[in-house]
Design a protein around this motif. Structure first.
Motif, mmCIF file in Angstrom:
data_model
loop_
_atom_site.group_PDB
_atom_site.id
_atom_site.type_symbol
_atom_site.label_atom_id
_atom_site.label_comp_id
_atom_site.label_asym_id
_atom_site.label_seq_id
_atom_site.Cartn_x
_atom_site.Cartn_y
_atom_site.Cartn_z
ATOM 1 N N TYR A 173 105.406 89.736 -8.669
ATOM 2 C CA TYR A 173 105.592 91.150 -8.988
ATOM 3 C C TYR A 173 104.704 91.582 -10.150
ATOM 4 O O TYR A 173 104.252 92.725 -10.191
ATOM 5 C CB TYR A 173 107.065 91.428 -9.286
ATOM 6 C CG TYR A 173 107.969 90.997 -8.150
ATOM 7 C CD1 TYR A 173 107.744 91.461 -6.858
ATOM 8 C CD2 TYR A 173 109.015 90.105 -8.357
ATOM 9 C CE1 TYR A 173 108.548 91.061 -5.805
ATOM 10 C CE2 TYR A 173 109.828 89.705 -7.310
ATOM 11 C CZ TYR A 173 109.592 90.179 -6.036
ATOM 12 O OH TYR A 173 110.376 89.787 -4.988
ATOM 13 N N LEU A 174 104.435 90.691 -11.097
ATOM 14 C CA LEU A 174 103.505 91.000 -12.182
ATOM 15 C C LEU A 174 102.086 91.171 -11.648
ATOM 16 O O LEU A 174 101.310 91.999 -12.130
ATOM 17 C CB LEU A 174 103.512 89.890 -13.234
ATOM 18 C CG LEU A 174 104.773 89.695 -14.066
ATOM 19 C CD1 LEU A 174 104.590 88.524 -15.018
ATOM 20 C CD2 LEU A 174 105.110 90.960 -14.848
ATOM 21 N N GLY A 175 101.752 90.378 -10.658
ATOM 22 C CA GLY A 175 100.389 90.429 -10.115
ATOM 23 C C GLY A 175 100.089 91.715 -9.379
ATOM 24 O O GLY A 175 98.924 92.143 -9.334
ATOM 25 N N TYR A 176 101.123 92.356 -8.830
ATOM 26 C CA TYR A 176 100.848 93.547 -8.020
ATOM 27 C C TYR A 176 100.250 94.691 -8.842
ATOM 28 O O TYR A 176 99.207 95.255 -8.449
ATOM 29 C CB TYR A 176 102.099 94.013 -7.276
ATOM 30 C CG TYR A 176 101.751 95.103 -6.290
ATOM 31 C CD1 TYR A 176 101.340 94.781 -5.009
ATOM 32 C CD2 TYR A 176 101.760 96.444 -6.661
ATOM 33 C CE1 TYR A 176 100.958 95.767 -4.112
ATOM 34 C CE2 TYR A 176 101.368 97.433 -5.789
ATOM 35 C CZ TYR A 176 100.978 97.093 -4.508
ATOM 36 O OH TYR A 176 100.578 98.079 -3.627
ATOM 37 N N ASN A 208 93.045 85.595 -5.352
ATOM 38 C CA ASN A 208 93.510 84.924 -6.565
ATOM 39 C C ASN A 208 94.787 84.120 -6.342
ATOM 40 O O ASN A 208 95.406 83.656 -7.303
ATOM 41 C CB ASN A 208 93.737 85.962 -7.671
ATOM 42 C CG ASN A 208 92.440 86.563 -8.177
ATOM 43 O OD1 ASN A 208 91.713 85.954 -8.948
ATOM 44 N ND2 ASN A 208 92.138 87.780 -7.717
ATOM 45 N N GLU A 209 95.138 83.951 -5.079
ATOM 46 C CA GLU A 209 96.304 83.144 -4.682
ATOM 47 C C GLU A 209 97.568 83.578 -5.429
ATOM 48 O O GLU A 209 98.372 82.751 -5.858
ATOM 49 C CB GLU A 209 96.031 81.652 -4.914
ATOM 50 C CG GLU A 209 94.880 81.133 -4.057
ATOM 51 C CD GLU A 209 94.637 79.647 -4.236
ATOM 52 O OE1 GLU A 209 94.588 79.181 -5.395
ATOM 53 O OE2 GLU A 209 94.511 78.956 -3.213
ATOM 54 N N VAL A 210 97.684 84.899 -5.608
ATOM 55 C CA VAL A 210 98.895 85.430 -6.234
ATOM 56 C C VAL A 210 100.024 85.440 -5.222
ATOM 57 O O VAL A 210 101.072 84.820 -5.409
ATOM 58 C CB VAL A 210 98.650 86.852 -6.789
ATOM 59 C CG1 VAL A 210 99.934 87.398 -7.426
ATOM 60 C CG2 VAL A 210 97.510 86.843 -7.790
ATOM 61 N N VAL A 211 99.810 86.149 -4.118
ATOM 62 C CA VAL A 211 100.828 86.248 -3.077
ATOM 63 C C VAL A 211 100.176 86.847 -1.835
ATOM 64 O O VAL A 211 99.275 87.676 -1.925
ATOM 65 C CB VAL A 211 102.010 87.129 -3.547
ATOM 66 C CG1 VAL A 211 101.575 88.554 -3.831
ATOM 67 C CG2 VAL A 211 103.148 87.104 -2.547
ATOM 68 N N ARG A 212 100.623 86.397 -0.668
ATOM 69 C CA ARG A 212 100.101 86.944 0.585
ATOM 70 C C ARG A 212 101.056 87.973 1.191
ATOM 71 O O ARG A 212 100.649 88.798 1.996
ATOM 72 C CB ARG A 212 99.821 85.819 1.581
ATOM 73 C CG ARG A 212 98.736 84.874 1.089
ATOM 74 C CD ARG A 212 98.262 83.914 2.144
ATOM 75 N NE ARG A 212 97.247 83.002 1.600
ATOM 76 C CZ ARG A 212 95.967 83.300 1.494
ATOM 77 N NH1 ARG A 212 95.520 84.486 1.891
ATOM 78 N NH2 ARG A 212 95.112 82.427 0.997
ATOM 79 N N ALA A 213 102.313 87.920 0.797
ATOM 80 C CA ALA A 213 103.304 88.893 1.282
ATOM 81 C C ALA A 213 103.191 90.158 0.441
ATOM 82 O O ALA A 213 104.016 90.430 -0.434
ATOM 83 C CB ALA A 213 104.703 88.297 1.220
ATOM 84 N N VAL A 214 102.144 90.936 0.702
ATOM 85 C CA VAL A 214 101.824 92.083 -0.144
ATOM 86 C C VAL A 214 102.922 93.139 -0.104
ATOM 87 O O VAL A 214 103.269 93.724 -1.139
ATOM 88 C CB VAL A 214 100.472 92.695 0.274
ATOM 89 C CG1 VAL A 214 100.165 93.941 -0.546
ATOM 90 C CG2 VAL A 214 99.359 91.666 0.117
ATOM 91 N N ALA A 248 92.505 88.082 -15.835
ATOM 92 C CA ALA A 248 93.931 87.755 -15.893
ATOM 93 C C ALA A 248 94.420 87.298 -14.521
ATOM 94 O O ALA A 248 95.168 86.321 -14.411
ATOM 95 C CB ALA A 248 94.734 88.966 -16.364
ATOM 96 N N LEU A 249 93.973 87.971 -13.470
ATOM 97 C CA LEU A 249 94.392 87.579 -12.115
ATOM 98 C C LEU A 249 93.903 86.177 -11.765
ATOM 99 O O LEU A 249 94.578 85.435 -11.044
ATOM 100 C CB LEU A 249 93.857 88.591 -11.094
ATOM 101 C CG LEU A 249 94.650 89.900 -10.964
ATOM 102 C CD1 LEU A 249 93.863 90.906 -10.131
ATOM 103 C CD2 LEU A 249 96.015 89.636 -10.343
ATOM 104 N N ALA A 250 92.735 85.805 -12.286
ATOM 105 C CA ALA A 250 92.198 84.468 -12.010
ATOM 106 C C ALA A 250 93.131 83.386 -12.555
ATOM 107 O O ALA A 250 93.193 82.273 -12.019
ATOM 108 C CB ALA A 250 90.794 84.325 -12.608
ATOM 109 N N GLU A 251 93.856 83.707 -13.636
ATOM 110 C CA GLU A 251 94.800 82.755 -14.218
ATOM 111 C C GLU A 251 95.928 82.414 -13.239
ATOM 112 O O GLU A 251 96.484 81.313 -13.272
ATOM 113 C CB GLU A 251 95.378 83.336 -15.510
ATOM 114 C CG GLU A 251 96.435 82.478 -16.188
ATOM 115 C CD GLU A 251 95.834 81.254 -16.884
ATOM 116 O OE1 GLU A 251 96.610 80.409 -17.346
ATOM 117 O OE2 GLU A 251 94.590 81.153 -16.961
ATOM 118 N N PHE A 252 96.249 83.354 -12.356
ATOM 119 C CA PHE A 252 97.342 83.143 -11.408
ATOM 120 C C PHE A 252 97.070 81.978 -10.463
ATOM 121 O O PHE A 252 98.005 81.360 -9.950
ATOM 122 C CB PHE A 252 97.586 84.424 -10.591
ATOM 123 C CG PHE A 252 98.372 85.485 -11.324
ATOM 124 C CD1 PHE A 252 99.595 85.932 -10.847
ATOM 125 C CD2 PHE A 252 97.887 86.051 -12.491
ATOM 126 C CE1 PHE A 252 100.318 86.904 -11.517
ATOM 127 C CE2 PHE A 252 98.593 87.028 -13.172
ATOM 128 C CZ PHE A 252 99.820 87.456 -12.685
#
Length: 415
Positions: free
Chosen positions: A202-205, A222-228, A271-275
């Motif tokens: 949720y932070l990544g969105y 950035n491999e945050v989440v695929r379930a957008v 910052a997203l790259a950190e995810f």
């Protein structure tokens, strides 16, 4: 009174009124519950409640409004033909409804229903009595106008017409009424409120939404989440973004997440790259990335249900419940915040509520021991987020894998 109107029992009158006031196709800031007295198998002795009627009336809860427990209480922006004047302010009104149908003696106690509805105006913004249309007399209409109570005339076909319309009034709101308002709000617990169980999703969105490029592609790359869709919906429930006809916008809280990222990394892209370093990690986020977990903790704590849960868990600890189980927590909450406890933890379908609650609104312990009785977004996803943000000691579990008698809800840090 016509024979067709006389054949309308109270549960059927109420079901028709609910469909009129709270149509199923209106999902925007709308929520309503019917009193638990209608959850049983029969109404008058020997007169069963049709299963289709019970399904229409569900979900059930025993909510105190004003001086008693209305047959129906809900929140919705009503159409203009249901009100004498436009609604008060921007918030949809809290509506209380009393229903009266044919009694075992063949009459309809309309005036008693009007007086009961009037008693709800201590906390409701609008009150109605729903009765068979042919039972409404001139004296009933006069009394309703004097007391500012709306009258809904119901016929056997299911048609509901406003015979008298009430003015919307402003008043105080009890904690019980507030729980219904909360469920009707954008942050209420809905079936799809939290589809993911890690706060980083949720932070990544808002970061991906703010950054240049496709939100979906940035989240995937950035491999945050695929379930957008789940990430966006959960971000909205946590108050990070708003969803409207014009699209998605960051809220002040969402912009604060962006500021946090830019202050530490120089840009949201970095910052997203950190995810990526957290992808598929099973470690508690609070131990894995403390700074981000602190940010997530502030976001999760801004969610209204979190604040109440934490305060009551602290109180339970003070009272000697150091490691309360889910069953103990729900029973405790039901003593101090009954409407909140039911709405946040128990599934809203007719089977669960009718088994878990008596006609008087008391809890039956047996169904509380069954994992399937619980609301997955609360006992799985929300609890997992409270664990990852360092608030609770244990993560959540899907209702199908849940043993409520062993599922511990304990604060990681007690005060």
């Amino acid at each position: 009174m016509s024979m067709s109107s006389a054949a309308l029992p109270e549960p059927q009158v109420l079901a028709h009124a609910k469909r009129r006031l709270f149509p199923e196709d209106d999902q925007s800031e709308t929520y309503a519950v019917v009193d638990t007295q209608f959850a049983g198998g029969e109404w008058l002795a020997g007169q069963p409640i049709d299963e289709a009627v019970r399904e229409a009336l569900a979900p059930f809860n025993h909510v105190r409004v004003g001086s008693g427990y209305p047959d129906l209480v809900g929140v919705r922006a009503l159409e203009s033909d249901l009100l004498a004047v436009e609604r008060l302010g921007e918030d949809p009104p809290l509506v209380a409804v009393e229903a009266k149908g044919v009694t075992e003696h063949g009459g309809v106690d309309t005036q008693r229903g009007i007086v009961q509805a009037y008693d709800r105006l201590g906390e409701a913004n609008a009150a109605y009595v729903a009765v068979p249309a042919a039972a409404v007399t001139g004296a009933d209409r006069t009394l309703a106008r004097e007391l500012n109570v709306g009258v809904l005339g119901v016929d056997a076909s299911g048609r509901v017409d406003p015979v008298e319309t009430p003015r919307v009034v402003g008043n105080r709101s009890s904690p019980e009424a507030t729980a219904i308002r909360y469920q009707a709000s954008a942050q209420g617990v809905a079936d799809k409120s939290f589809g993911l169980n890690h706060p980083k999703n949720y932070l990544g969105y808002p970061l991906a939404h703010y950054a240049d490029g496709s939100t979906e592609q940035l989240l995937a790359d950035n491999e945050v989440v695929r379930a957008v869709d789940d990430a966006r919906r959960g971000a909205a429930f946590l108050g990070l973004v708003t969803e409207g006809a014009a699209g998605v916008d960051l809220t002040p809280l969402g912009r604060e997440v962006v500021r946090f990222a830019k202050a530490r990394y120089g840009s949201v892209e970095r910052a997203l790259a950190e995810f990526q370093s957290w992808y598929r990690s099973s470690r508690c986020f609070y131990d894995l990335a403390p700074d981000w977990a602190d940010l997530a903790r502030r976001v999760v704590f801004a969610y209204p249900a979190t604040r109440l849960l934490v305060e009551e868990l602290q109180t339970m600890h003070d009272d000697g419940f150091e490691r309360p189980t889910l069953v103990e927590l729900v029973r405790y909450l039901h003593e101090v915040h009954p409407t909140f406890a039911v709405e946040v933890f128990l599934r809203g379908d007719e089977d669960v509520r009718s088994r878990a609650l008596t006609a008087e609104g008391d809890l039956r312990t047996g169904p509380l021991r069954e994992g399937r009785s619980y609301h997955a977004p609360t006992v799985f996803q929300l609890k997992a987020m409270l664990y990852h943000t360092g608030i609770l000691t244990e993560r959540g579990a899907e209702p199908s894998n849940l043993d409520p008698t062993a599922d511990v809800w304990a604060l990681r840090e007690r005060v």
